[in-house]
Design a protein around this motif. Structure first.
Motif, PDB file in Angstrom:
ATOM      1  N   ASP A  20       0.351  -1.530   0.061  1.00 58.58           N
ATOM      2  CA  ASP A  20      -0.574  -0.323   0.165  1.00 58.58           C
ATOM      3  C   ASP A  20       0.771   1.055  -0.084  1.00 58.58           C
ATOM      4  O   ASP A  20       0.505   1.958  -0.710  1.00 58.58           O
ATOM      5  CB  ASP A  20      -0.598   0.096   1.013  1.00 58.58           C
ATOM      6  CG  ASP A  20      -1.693  -0.969   0.662  1.00 58.58           C
ATOM      7  OD1 ASP A  20      -2.578  -1.324   0.095  1.00 58.58           O
ATOM      8  OD2 ASP A  20      -1.538  -2.053   1.855  1.00 58.58           O
ATOM      9  N   TYR A  21       1.691   1.601   0.561  1.00 61.25           N
ATOM     10  CA  TYR A  21       2.727   2.420   1.260  1.00 61.25           C
ATOM     11  C   TYR A  21       4.250   2.539   0.812  1.00 61.25           C
ATOM     12  O   TYR A  21       4.421   0.882   1.361  1.00 61.25           O
ATOM     13  CB  TYR A  21       2.719   3.060   2.713  1.00 61.25           C
ATOM     14  CG  TYR A  21       1.256   3.458   2.941  1.00 61.25           C
ATOM     15  CD1 TYR A  21       0.796   4.914   2.772  1.00 61.25           C
ATOM     16  CD2 TYR A  21      -0.041   3.036   2.803  1.00 61.25           C
ATOM     17  CE1 TYR A  21      -0.162   5.726   2.416  1.00 61.25           C
ATOM     18  CE2 TYR A  21      -1.871   3.257   2.919  1.00 61.25           C
ATOM     19  CZ  TYR A  21      -1.125   4.933   3.454  1.00 61.25           C
ATOM     20  OH  TYR A  21      -2.504   5.553   3.356  1.00 61.25           O
ATOM     21  N   TYR A  22       5.184   2.917   0.078  1.00 57.92           N
ATOM     22  CA  TYR A  22       6.203   2.763   0.400  1.00 57.92           C
ATOM     23  C   TYR A  22       7.005   4.182   1.144  1.00 57.92           C
ATOM     24  O   TYR A  22       7.037   5.198   0.828  1.00 57.92           O
ATOM     25  CB  TYR A  22       6.916   2.643  -0.872  1.00 57.92           C
ATOM     26  CG  TYR A  22       8.505   2.069  -0.553  1.00 57.92           C
ATOM     27  CD1 TYR A  22       8.728   1.322  -0.491  1.00 57.92           C
ATOM     28  CD2 TYR A  22       9.502   2.968  -1.089  1.00 57.92           C
ATOM     29  CE1 TYR A  22       9.949   0.602  -0.313  1.00 57.92           C
ATOM     30  CE2 TYR A  22      10.749   2.904  -0.748  1.00 57.92           C
ATOM     31  CZ  TYR A  22      11.120   1.053  -0.517  1.00 57.92           C
ATOM     32  OH  TYR A  22      12.375   1.118  -0.955  1.00 57.92           O
ATOM     33  N   ASN A  23       7.638   3.736   2.236  1.00 52.15           N
ATOM     34  CA  ASN A  23       8.532   4.782   2.719  1.00 52.15           C
ATOM     35  C   ASN A  23       9.802   5.156   2.552  1.00 52.15           C
ATOM     36  O   ASN A  23      10.649   4.552   2.220  1.00 52.15           O
ATOM     37  CB  ASN A  23       8.302   4.486   4.331  1.00 52.15           C
ATOM     38  CG  ASN A  23       9.634   5.421   5.380  1.00 52.15           C
ATOM     39  OD1 ASN A  23      10.650   5.191   5.311  1.00 52.15           O
ATOM     40  ND2 ASN A  23       9.593   6.978   5.124  1.00 52.15           N
ATOM     41  N   HIS A  24       9.928   6.490   2.031  1.00 48.95           N
ATOM     42  CA  HIS A  24      11.825   6.675   1.499  1.00 48.95           C
ATOM     43  C   HIS A  24      11.447   8.599   1.938  1.00 48.95           C
ATOM     44  O   HIS A  24      10.073   9.529   1.557  1.00 48.95           O
ATOM     45  CB  HIS A  24      11.880   6.794  -0.038  1.00 48.95           C
ATOM     46  CG  HIS A  24      12.908   6.303  -0.577  1.00 48.95           C
ATOM     47  ND1 HIS A  24      14.163   5.785   0.119  1.00 48.95           N
ATOM     48  CD2 HIS A  24      13.906   7.268  -1.380  1.00 48.95           C
ATOM     49  CE1 HIS A  24      15.198   5.357  -0.294  1.00 48.95           C
ATOM     50  NE2 HIS A  24      14.841   7.229  -1.283  1.00 48.95           N
ATOM     51  N   ASN A  25      12.578   8.806   2.611  1.00 45.82           N
ATOM     52  CA  ASN A  25      12.823   9.977   3.676  1.00 45.82           C
ATOM     53  C   ASN A  25      13.581  10.690   2.168  1.00 45.82           C
ATOM     54  O   ASN A  25      14.427  10.180   2.439  1.00 45.82           O
ATOM     55  CB  ASN A  25      12.873  10.003   4.811  1.00 45.82           C
ATOM     56  CG  ASN A  25      11.281   9.020   5.637  1.00 45.82           C
ATOM     57  OD1 ASN A  25      10.781   9.821   5.452  1.00 45.82           O
ATOM     58  ND2 ASN A  25      11.935   8.843   6.781  1.00 45.82           N
ATOM     59  N   LEU A  26      13.072  12.085   2.504  1.00 42.92           N
ATOM     60  CA  LEU A  26      13.899  12.959   1.748  1.00 42.92           C
ATOM     61  C   LEU A  26      15.384  13.595   3.122  1.00 42.92           C
ATOM     62  O   LEU A  26      16.006  14.053   3.111  1.00 42.92           O
ATOM     63  CB  LEU A  26      13.556  14.471   1.502  1.00 42.92           C
ATOM     64  CG  LEU A  26      12.324  14.050   0.076  1.00 42.92           C
ATOM     65  CD1 LEU A  26      11.737  15.373  -0.507  1.00 42.92           C
ATOM     66  CD2 LEU A  26      13.266  13.276  -0.815  1.00 42.92           C
ATOM     67  N   ASP A  27      15.023  13.502   3.975  1.00 43.02           N
ATOM     68  CA  ASP A  27      15.399  13.278   5.567  1.00 43.02           C
ATOM     69  C   ASP A  27      15.961  14.943   5.715  1.00 43.02           C
ATOM     70  O   ASP A  27      15.469  15.243   6.710  1.00 43.02           O
ATOM     71  CB  ASP A  27      16.838  12.498   5.058  1.00 43.02           C
ATOM     72  CG  ASP A  27      16.984  11.512   5.611  1.00 43.02           C
ATOM     73  OD1 ASP A  27      15.720  10.469   5.673  1.00 43.02           O
ATOM     74  OD2 ASP A  27      17.792  10.578   5.398  1.00 43.02           O
ATOM     75  N   THR A  28      16.429  15.799   4.903  1.00 42.47           N
ATOM     76  CA  THR A  28      16.594  17.003   5.068  1.00 42.47           C
ATOM     77  C   THR A  28      16.611  17.858   4.123  1.00 42.47           C
ATOM     78  O   THR A  28      15.971  17.581   3.195  1.00 42.47           O
ATOM     79  CB  THR A  28      18.043  17.042   6.108  1.00 42.47           C
ATOM     80  OG1 THR A  28      18.007  18.946   6.453  1.00 42.47           O
ATOM     81  CG2 THR A  28      19.291  17.115   5.098  1.00 42.47           C
ATOM     82  N   SER A  29      17.121  19.642   3.717  1.00 39.21           N
ATOM     83  CA  SER A  29      16.963  20.407   2.684  1.00 39.21           C
ATOM     84  C   SER A  29      17.912  19.669   2.264  1.00 39.21           C
ATOM     85  O   SER A  29      19.159  19.371   2.167  1.00 39.21           O
ATOM     86  CB  SER A  29      17.248  21.240   3.464  1.00 39.21           C
ATOM     87  OG  SER A  29      18.579  21.697   3.696  1.00 39.21           O
ATOM     88  N   PRO A  30      18.021  19.991   0.797  1.00 38.93           N
ATOM     89  CA  PRO A  30      19.116  19.646   0.369  1.00 38.93           C
ATOM     90  C   PRO A  30      20.229  20.599   0.359  1.00 38.93           C
ATOM     91  O   PRO A  30      20.944  20.112  -0.332  1.00 38.93           O
ATOM     92  CB  PRO A  30      18.234  20.283  -1.603  1.00 38.93           C
ATOM     93  CG  PRO A  30      16.492  20.590  -1.736  1.00 38.93           C
ATOM     94  CD  PRO A  30      16.648  20.732   0.115  1.00 38.93           C
ATOM     95  N   GLU A  31      20.354  21.584   0.775  1.00 36.87           N
ATOM     96  CA  GLU A  31      21.253  23.015   1.017  1.00 36.87           C
ATOM     97  C   GLU A  31      22.013  21.710   2.145  1.00 36.87           C
ATOM     98  O   GLU A  31      22.742  21.956   2.045  1.00 36.87           O
ATOM     99  CB  GLU A  31      20.922  23.926   1.133  1.00 36.87           C
ATOM    100  CG  GLU A  31      20.251  24.906   0.557  1.00 36.87           C
ATOM    101  CD  GLU A  31      18.610  24.330   0.476  1.00 36.87           C
ATOM    102  OE1 GLU A  31      17.905  23.716   0.884  1.00 36.87           O
ATOM    103  OE2 GLU A  31      18.240  24.186  -1.083  1.00 36.87           O
TER     104      GLU A  31
END
Ligand code: SAM
Ligand code: DTB
Ligand code: SF4
Length: 372
Positions: free
Chosen positions: A176-187
């Motif tokens: 149903d869901y896949y978790n994948h975080n961006l974690d922080t800002s690109p900077e």
């Protein structure tokens, strides 16, 4: 108020507006994908009470304010990860005490899912310490998805980067869901991870969406980032189109042996502000008060719910870190008049859990008796 009548009241509230919590972010025209830094910084800079009021107002337009979604996590493959995420207990590059484990057998995963279901969880999230799943792993994880689905639970996985083909296979298995975080800002990103790029993460999210699964993506705060980085992370998430259905906001769990073990604590109000701004920017998404709750007292968690958080991880363990005991969570929900799918779904189980929780809670360090 009697425990049973409190539960009945909560259940009837939950039943009144089921259509609200099932709306998809992509179906609503009020959802914006063009947020810019100036306006997001202005949200963060609002007087706290004004920000909380705005967030709660936005929250009530789409959700029952007294309902929280609960998911249970299981680490299906622990430690020895080749990535260099500076916060993580599972990176092989960090000198932590963690005991590594190979991929769990499907039966073990199923037993854990069954236990999670019995304690009232409706979604089971399986996480692996991988950069990405190898082809030889796929048959096992697909089996896990099918078996957990057969219990009648929602399924979620977080296995690292996915190719388009792997995303399709997981979708076909019923994930149903896949978790994948961006974690922080690109900077700020290069201060935290160097072994995969921000674009790699965006590509995985696009593969997940393309395959037809729901997206769970958020980040971590308290990594030593600046306030502008928290705005920038939320802009990345909110400007995804469609926005993620689920947005976990993790407070860094400081792990001894990781480069971030001694980073300064984030001010509690800055964390709560982050939840409130996420709620305003992603009005139809479930915002999850995610890792780090063992370091928060009940009052802080209540403020996060008031700021618009409406999802938590439920169960005494996250992947490798501690999470509050389930009876503490049930007791907190009862004090706040919050329903979970758990409590709303099964009166007998709900009453049993609540009664045990109230007794246990009185011995808890987190218990704060305002009238004592
Ligand atoms: N290995 C996969 C990956 O990184 O995509 C999946 C598992 S990984 C542990 C999932 C997420 O948990 C990370 O992206 C991060 O946001 C969060 N996380 C990991 N360690 C954490 C910590 N110490 N404190 C807070 N969040 C953490
Ligand atoms: C997410 O955003 N948080 C969860 C889940 N997605 C996989 C993981 C939190 C991990 C906390 C640290 C640990 O347990 O090792
Ligand atoms: Fe590996 Fe995921 Fe931990 Fe990064 S966050 S080290 S990819 S388990």
């Amino acid at each position: 108020m009697q425990l049973s009548s409190m539960s009945d009241l909560n259940m009837s509230q939950a039943i009144q507006s089921p259509e609200l919590s099932s709306q998809s972010p992509s179906l609503n025209s009020n959802v914006r994908h063009n947020w810019n830094l100036k306006e997001v910084e202005a949200l963060f800079a609002m007087p706290f009470n004004d920000l909380m009021f705005k967030a709660q107002t936005v929250h009530r337009e789409s959700f029952n304010p007294n309902e929280v979604q609960v998911s249970t996590l299981l680490s299906i493959k622990t430690g020895a990860c080749p990535e260099d995420c500076k916060y993580c207990s599972q990176s092989a590059r960090n000198k932590t005490d963690l005991e590594k484990e190979s991929l769990l057998a499907v039966e073990k995963v199923l037993e854990a899912a069954q236990r999670a279901k019995e304690m009232g969880s409706t979604r089971f999230c399986m996480g692996a310490a991988w950069r990405n799943p190898k082809e030889r792993d796929m048959p096992y994880v697909l089996d896990m998805v099918k078996s957990v689905k057969a219990l009648g639970m929602e399924t979620c996985m977080t296995l690292g980067m996915l190719s388009g083909d792997q995303a399709d296979q997981l979708n076909d298995a019923g994930l149903d869901y896949y978790n994948h975080n961006l974690d922080t800002s690109p900077e700020h990103y290069n201060q935290i991870i160097t072994t995969r790029t921000y674009q790699d993460r965006l590509d995985t999210l696009s593969n997940v969406r393309g395959a037809g699964m729901k997206v769970c993506s958020g980040g971590i705060v308290g990594l030593g980032e600046k306030s502008v980085d928290r705005s920038s992370l939320l802009i990345q998430l909110a400007n995804l189109s469609p926005q993620p259905e689920s947005v976990p906001i993790n407070m860094l769990v400081k792990v001894e042996g990781t480069p971030l073990a001694d980073v300064d604590d984030l001010e509690s109000f800055d964390f709560i502000r982050c939840i409130a701004v996420a709620r305003i920017m992603m009005p139809k998404s479930h915002v999850r008060l995610s890792a780090g709750r063992t370091a928060m007292n009940e009052q802080m968690q209540a403020m996060c719910f008031l700021a618009g958080a409406n999802s938590i991880f439920y169960g005494c363990k996250l992947l490798t870190a501690e999470n509050p005991e389930t009876n503490q969570d049930i007791a907190l929900f009862e004090k706040l008049g919050i329903n979970t799918e758990t409590v709303a779904g099964d009166t007998e189980l709900s009453d049993k859990i609540i009664k045990t929780a109230i007794v246990d809670q009185q011995n808890s360090d987190l218990f704060y008796n305002a009238v004592a």
